[in-house]
Design a protein around this motif. Sequence first.
Motif, short mmCIF file in Angstrom:
data_model
loop_
_atom_site.label_atom_id
_atom_site.label_comp_id
_atom_site.label_asym_id
_atom_site.label_seq_id
_atom_site.Cartn_x
_atom_site.Cartn_y
_atom_site.Cartn_z
N GLY A 31 0.80 -1.22 0.00
CA GLY A 31 0.00 0.00 0.00
C GLY A 31 0.83 1.26 0.00
N GLN A 32 2.14 1.13 -0.05
CA GLN A 32 3.02 2.29 -0.06
C GLN A 32 2.99 2.97 -1.43
OE1 GLN A 32 4.91 3.54 2.63
NE2 GLN A 32 3.60 2.12 3.75
N VAL A 33 3.08 4.30 -1.42
CA VAL A 33 3.07 5.08 -2.65
C VAL A 33 4.39 5.85 -2.78
CG1 VAL A 33 1.93 6.95 -3.92
CG2 VAL A 33 0.56 5.32 -2.61
N ARG A 34 5.00 5.74 -3.95
CA ARG A 34 6.23 6.48 -4.25
C ARG A 34 5.90 7.60 -5.23
NH1 ARG A 34 9.91 5.56 -8.35
NH2 ARG A 34 9.03 3.47 -8.72
N ARG A 35 6.26 8.80 -4.87
CA ARG A 35 5.94 9.97 -5.69
C ARG A 35 6.77 10.02 -6.96
NH1 ARG A 35 7.17 15.36 -6.74
NH2 ARG A 35 9.25 15.09 -5.81
N LEU A 36 6.09 10.29 -8.09
CA LEU A 36 6.77 10.55 -9.35
C LEU A 36 6.62 12.01 -9.75
CD1 LEU A 36 5.88 7.36 -11.44
CD2 LEU A 36 7.98 7.86 -10.19
#
Length: 466
Positions: A269-274
């Motif tokens: 569920g982790q989100v990495r910013r682009l």
Amino acid sequence: MTAPEPSPAPATDATDVTGENATEPAGPAGPAGPAPTAVLTVERPAHGGHFVARHEGRVVFVRHALPGERVRVRFTGTDDDASFWRADVVEVLEASPHRVTHPWPLADALFTAARGRAPVGGAEFGHIALDEQRRLKAAIFEEQLTRLARTERSVTAEPAPGEAADGLAWRTRAAFAVDAAGRLAMHLHRSHAVVPVRVMPLAVPAINALRLWALDFSGIERVDVAAPSGGGEPLVLLVPAAGTSPRRVAAVASSIDGASVGVLDAESGQVRRLSGRTWLQESVLGVDYRVTGAGFWQIHRGAPEALVSAVLDGLQPAAGERIADLYAGAGLFTVPLARAVGPAGAVLSVEGSAGTSRDARRNLHGQDQVAIVQGRVDAVLGRWSEPLDAVLLDPPRAGAGKKVVRQILDAAPRVVGYVSCDPASFARDLGYFLAAGWTLDTLRVFDLYPHTHHMESFARLLPPSA
């Protein structure tokens, strides 16, 4: 109103809306060829988006039908050992006066059957006039109460605040698959097969305005989109397929205009910013909330306002009270409850998802009267020894269950508020309360998912001494 022809023509360009000319799976078939069909008379609605019919003495759950109709169906589940079979309508021989032209051809059983395939899921009530959808939902809810809670109750399904007359453009969240050609797609009902999609009529305009269907998503497995109510641009989350290079993901992200973009790890569920930000600002009755891209939030644009108002009206929280908010999510209800009880009161917020619990901590920063606990509700309640004046629970579709209900009863609150997204699990849990002598005081049912069979409800439950 006059019943439509059995196979109404779509009101829009079929190629643009459905991807009709694309290579896609044929209609339902087994090893021996196309699935069998039969002509059935539909009897009544059933929970889950189905309608009951009978074939040679066996119950058949039919989708895309209406009570009283005579229809031709294609069987989609016919196991000999099954207690019921499943089927989809492929032709209407005698139509209900409540049948209307479906607003979304890709989800229209008649339109797609004529082209040799099944409809996508997500708008299974679109063939029904909106007022009749609500009447049917109320009847289904009443039936669940009678069958599972052993109680009679008259129900009315209310529209959400600001609902459009056509019941469209309400989804602030949408999840899409990607087909083999890299096109935005959706799954056929109960199938791994996908078809390309252009426009989603149930989605808010901000989602459709991104025109994601015009982009090449090769290397991406899933695309999640969310549009905030509190201002700011939408957020697009990409779930890369196994083996997709970071360079390819970056190239896809750079092709998306007008939205923040992140990479979602579907397991953690982790989100990495682009680009842009990885969270959304939501606004409900003058209160702002921060919700991460993968965090839970009500899908209908009017749902938070409707449910918060119902909860506050039902619980009537007072200064100094102690309240538990179970399955609390990002704090949609915790924030107004904390404000109501003030610094002299206390609120216990329990949420199982680590990421959503982090959202709650941000939204309740500085509210020292709130204890935010991340964990299983039954485990937290099992350790909790302080008395409670009120309990609010908003469990997932499976409901709370007997153990959690028993723990709530042991806490002896003056009132319980139960927010539910499933009438069957709610009715089951309500039965536990009623068996303990509690009373179902207020019950409101909300049609927060027009053109689908889903609904939401709020119940106010009172103890025997009330």
